[in-house]
Write a protein that holds these residues in place. Structure first.
Motif, mmCIF file in Angstrom:
data_model
loop_
_atom_site.group_PDB
_atom_site.id
_atom_site.type_symbol
_atom_site.label_atom_id
_atom_site.label_comp_id
_atom_site.label_asym_id
_atom_site.label_seq_id
_atom_site.Cartn_x
_atom_site.Cartn_y
_atom_site.Cartn_z
ATOM 1 N N TYR A 59 62.954 -6.124 5.277
ATOM 2 C CA TYR A 59 64.287 -6.366 5.844
ATOM 3 C C TYR A 59 65.289 -5.349 5.315
ATOM 4 C CZ TYR A 59 62.986 -10.811 7.952
ATOM 5 O OH TYR A 59 62.400 -11.760 8.741
ATOM 6 N N PHE B 201 54.583 -8.546 2.926
ATOM 7 C CA PHE B 201 55.174 -7.205 2.812
ATOM 8 C C PHE B 201 56.035 -6.864 4.018
ATOM 9 C CE2 PHE B 201 53.871 -4.817 -0.948
ATOM 10 C CZ PHE B 201 52.973 -5.693 -1.511
ATOM 11 N N ASN C 201 50.058 -14.014 -1.889
ATOM 12 C CA ASN C 201 49.451 -12.679 -1.937
ATOM 13 C C ASN C 201 47.999 -12.626 -2.419
ATOM 14 O OD1 ASN C 201 51.979 -11.999 -1.103
ATOM 15 N ND2 ASN C 201 52.606 -10.931 -2.967
ATOM 16 N N GLU D 261 59.123 -9.321 -12.139
ATOM 17 C CA GLU D 261 57.764 -8.913 -11.797
ATOM 18 C C GLU D 261 56.817 -10.038 -12.209
ATOM 19 O OE1 GLU D 261 58.716 -6.273 -15.305
ATOM 20 O OE2 GLU D 261 56.648 -5.692 -14.858
ATOM 21 N N ALA E 37 65.084 -11.968 -0.062
ATOM 22 C CA ALA E 37 64.624 -11.200 -1.224
ATOM 23 C C ALA E 37 64.388 -9.763 -0.777
ATOM 24 C CB ALA E 37 63.336 -11.787 -1.800
ATOM 25 N N GLY F 225 60.412 -9.169 3.257
ATOM 26 C CA GLY F 225 59.402 -8.350 3.923
ATOM 27 C C GLY F 225 59.955 -7.343 4.893
ATOM 28 N N THR G 62 55.915 -5.851 -9.416
ATOM 29 C CA THR G 62 55.048 -5.420 -10.508
ATOM 30 C C THR G 62 55.271 -3.940 -10.793
ATOM 31 O OG1 THR G 62 53.377 -7.099 -10.165
ATOM 32 C CG2 THR G 62 52.602 -5.022 -11.095
ATOM 33 N N GLY H 86 62.879 -6.073 -1.982
ATOM 34 C CA GLY H 86 61.950 -5.468 -2.926
ATOM 35 C C GLY H 86 62.145 -3.978 -3.085
ATOM 36 N N PRO I 73 63.756 -1.574 -1.568
ATOM 37 C CA PRO I 73 65.099 -0.960 -1.641
ATOM 38 C C PRO I 73 65.789 -1.191 -2.996
ATOM 39 C CG PRO I 73 64.783 -2.063 0.466
ATOM 40 C CD PRO I 73 63.627 -2.455 -0.408
ATOM 41 N N ILE J 205 64.159 -1.099 -5.830
ATOM 42 C CA ILE J 205 63.602 -0.096 -6.744
ATOM 43 C C ILE J 205 64.395 1.201 -6.573
ATOM 44 C CG2 ILE J 205 61.573 1.371 -7.208
ATOM 45 C CD1 ILE J 205 59.810 -1.048 -6.517
HETATM 46 C C1 FNR Z 1 55.329 -6.064 -4.776
HETATM 47 N N1 FNR Z 1 55.327 -7.391 -4.384
HETATM 48 C C2 FNR Z 1 55.078 -8.377 -5.310
HETATM 49 N N2 FNR Z 1 55.067 -9.675 -4.946
HETATM 50 C C3 FNR Z 1 54.914 -10.660 -5.867
HETATM 51 O O1 FNR Z 1 54.930 -11.836 -5.516
HETATM 52 N N3 FNR Z 1 54.774 -10.340 -7.188
HETATM 53 C C4 FNR Z 1 54.738 -9.076 -7.633
HETATM 54 O O2 FNR Z 1 54.625 -8.847 -8.825
HETATM 55 C C5 FNR Z 1 54.853 -8.041 -6.661
HETATM 56 N N4 FNR Z 1 54.785 -6.734 -7.018
HETATM 57 C C6 FNR Z 1 55.046 -5.738 -6.115
HETATM 58 C C7 FNR Z 1 55.079 -4.419 -6.533
HETATM 59 C C8 FNR Z 1 55.426 -3.424 -5.646
HETATM 60 C C9 FNR Z 1 55.487 -2.028 -6.129
HETATM 61 C C10 FNR Z 1 55.713 -3.740 -4.306
HETATM 62 C C11 FNR Z 1 56.126 -2.677 -3.339
HETATM 63 C C12 FNR Z 1 55.660 -5.040 -3.893
HETATM 64 C C13 FNR Z 1 55.787 -7.765 -3.034
HETATM 65 C C14 FNR Z 1 57.321 -7.833 -2.983
HETATM 66 O O3 FNR Z 1 57.797 -8.929 -3.738
HETATM 67 C C15 FNR Z 1 57.863 -7.978 -1.545
HETATM 68 O O4 FNR Z 1 57.341 -9.147 -0.953
HETATM 69 C C16 FNR Z 1 57.523 -6.785 -0.686
HETATM 70 O O5 FNR Z 1 57.790 -5.578 -1.358
HETATM 71 C C17 FNR Z 1 58.279 -6.816 0.653
HETATM 72 O O6 FNR Z 1 59.656 -6.699 0.471
HETATM 73 P P1 FNR Z 1 60.436 -5.289 0.720
HETATM 74 O O7 FNR Z 1 59.942 -4.336 -0.309
HETATM 75 O O8 FNR Z 1 60.066 -4.843 2.094
HETATM 76 O O9 FNR Z 1 61.880 -5.637 0.601
#
Ligand code: FNR
Ligand code: 8K6
Length: 349
Positions: A298, A267, A179, A57, A316, A296, A27, A318, A320, A322
């Motif tokens: 990784y 996360f 979530n 997102e 997946a 989560g 998001t 996240g 990294p 960005i």
């Molecule tokens: C998220 N995450 C998330 N999950 C989801 O199902 N829908 C979403 O829109 C979002 N939005 C979102 C925004 C931001 C800024 C973050 C940091 C996380 C969770 C994301 O998909 C993921 O599960 C986590 O970020 C863990 O993965 P990483 O970041 O450790 O690789």
């Protein structure tokens, strides 16, 4: 060695991925005020097209699903047109993209979609504690326990959003069942206290999720339908040891649907849940025998060895992603990554 991440993977007969690295749904709150995706968003996603699959997102299926500012939608024609820009930019860069379909349930706030008296939809009339992140004056409201009519409409609105996603050029959809948002609220005893066909027994607790999945499969086919779940409650919901029985029932039911994949919502996958006997990913792996996406905290290295030891099939990534639009190229070329920091959320690079 992270070579296994760069090998192709067939989700099914319809969708082949060039590699096993998915971009996690993230998001960003950057849609315009009509919740239409912008040209800047199209460029942001296209820069990440080397991912085996981008999951967008979270995209709201209807106005009362909104819980954060400027989250994009898929319920109006301008939104569909806006997403066409995104999907065609990703496709012309050789990528694939699924839309993540979202309703925040009791985490919605009427500030975003109506006046103060507008209803908030949830399985039961139990408010989530606290207020909207970074908008602390917006305290969460006590939701309305949805009626059977509300439920039927929600299911058909999910199916319509899936059809809109295909019309907008997406390769498929991931249903956001994780979530602590609407679908997840039905799956956990903390947020679902219903005594009708949608609460109480494991089958009843799972009914809404399966009806949404089935309605979307009817609309766009199982090959293009995926789901994200959080059997371990960790965000917007408190865990309850009875939740495990709900997922013990749900996972084999999902397996029968032949989804494109199932994706963990978490996360940090090193988190352990007493009632799941460990990590959410290990619990799902033991109870679900089809394509599983891990996620989560990784790194490419830890993901590679998790896939090697068969803990899940795809990863997946996240945060990294960005920080590194060219994440896949950097992994392939063994280049150092830029570290993620929260300040990066303020601009769309
Ligand atoms: C998220 N995450 C998330 N999950 C989801 O199902 N829908 C979403 O829109 C979002 N939005 C979102 C925004 C931001 C800024 C973050 C940091 C996380 C969770 C994301 O998909 C993921 O599960 C986590 O970020 C863990 O993965 P990483 O970041 O450790 O690789
Ligand atoms: C899923 C929608 C989220 C939209 C708002 C953006 C939130 C940014 C979150 C930053 C990540 C921090 C990790 C929080 C972990 C919570 C688990 C207890």
């Amino acid at each position: 060695m992270t070579d296994n991440l760069l090998t192709p993977y067939a989700l099914n007969n319809t969708i082949n991925l060039n590699n096993r690295i998915l971009m996690a749904p993230l998001t960003r709150c950057m849609a315009d005020d009509e919740l239409v995706p912008t040209q800047a968003m199209a460029k942001y996603y296209a820069r990440r097209a080397e991912a085996g699959l981008i999951i967008s997102e979270a995209v709201i299926i209807r106005p009362d699903g909104q819980g954060y500012p400027n989250t994009p939608g898929l319920f109006s024609q301008p939104q569909i047109e806006g997403w066409k820009r995104v999907t065609s930019a990703v496709h012309s860069s050789g990528g694939k993209i699924f839309a993540q379909l979202w309703h925040t349930g009791r985490v919605a706030h009427p500030y975003f979609y109506g006046d103060d008296n507008a209803e908030v939809m949830a399985p039961s009339a139990i408010a989530v504690e606290g207020s909207v992140p970074r908008m602390r004056e917006l305290t969460y409201k006590t939701p309305k326990a949805v009626t059977l009519d509300d439920i039927h409409l929600l299911v058909s609105d999910y199916a319509q959003a899936a059809e809109n996603a295909i019309a907008a050029g997406f390769d498929g959809v991931e249903i956001h069942g994780a979530n602590g948002y609407l679908i997840d609220q039905f799956l956990h005893h903390d947020s679902n206290r219903r005594t009708d066909d949608y609460g109480g027994s494991n089958e009843n607790m799972g009914r809404f999720a399966l009806q949404v999945v089935d309605a979307i499969i009817d609309q766009i086919g199982n090959d293009r339908t995926a789901l994200r779940v959080s059997p371990g409650a960790y965000f917007n919901i408190a865990g309850d040891s009875r939740d495990r029985d709900v997922f013990d029932y749900l996972l084999p039911e999902l397996e029968k649907r032949n989804l494109a994949f199932l994706h963990i919502g978490i996360f940090d996958d090193s988190m352990e849940f007493d009632y799941l006997g460990g990590r959410a990913s290990s619990y799902v792996r033991a109870n679900y025998n089809k394509t599983l996406v891990g996620v989560g905290s990784y790194s490419a290295e830890t993901a590679s060895s998790a896939i090697d030891s068969n803990k899940f099939d795809l990863i997946a990534i996240g945060r990294p992603f960005i920080a590194n639009p060219d994440y896949v190229a950097k992994i392939r070329n063994n280049q150092p990554l830029v570290s993620y920091s929260d300040e990066m959320l303020t601009s769309l690079v």
